[in-house]
Write an enzyme that holds these catalytic residues in place. Sequence first.
Site: not given
Ligand code: GLN
Length: 192
Positions: A53, A55, A85, A140, A176, A178
């Site tokens: 998501g 951070s 992630c 991602i 990811h 999942e």
């Molecule tokens: N780039 C996001 C971050 O720094 C992480 C991306 C992700 O969880 N898909 O929080």
Amino acid sequence: MLTAGVIAVQGDVAEHAEAVRTAAKRHGESVDIREIREAGIVPACDLLLMPGGESTTISRHVFGEGIDAEIRDHVADGKPILATCAGLIVASSDAKDDRVSTLDILDVSVDRNAFGRQKDSFEADLDVAGLEEPFHAVFIRAPAVDGVGENVEVLATAEGRVVAVRENSVVATAFHPELTDDSRIHGLAFFQ
Ligand code: GLN
């Protein structure tokens, strides 16, 4: 029956729940899923998932609700957690970004935007330590690990950067796991 808690601030909560159910089944276990948005649930969990998501958002929520101390206690008790992630960023000891408070349950530093804007998303087949066949990984806006403590085992790299690690009961991936039908990373984190 094991209790699996999914930090449900953002991210692929249902997908992680499905992956842990599938992995449990393959290993002859079953799991009851709890979604975690407030303090008081983590202590009842045998295993935890911290999805991706943003951070900054996940960190603010987890620390604001007092869930952070419960996650640290979970890990101090030797119980497993899979952080993916943004979850990896929050689990780390150094996100190199003042907007992200880190849990310090994983002795790594991270580069939040390791793969840059021009490569927002990509997929790669990775060799992962502990898995017999390559894992199809979806990245991602992914971070990378750019510094590891002495007890941290590197599980996988992509484009020369560290993207999966383990330290004792903590497994973290920059990708990811999942988002594919392959639940082997969940199996690696929790059941083997
Ligand atoms: N780039 C996001 C971050 O720094 C992480 C991306 C992700 O969880 N898909 O929080």
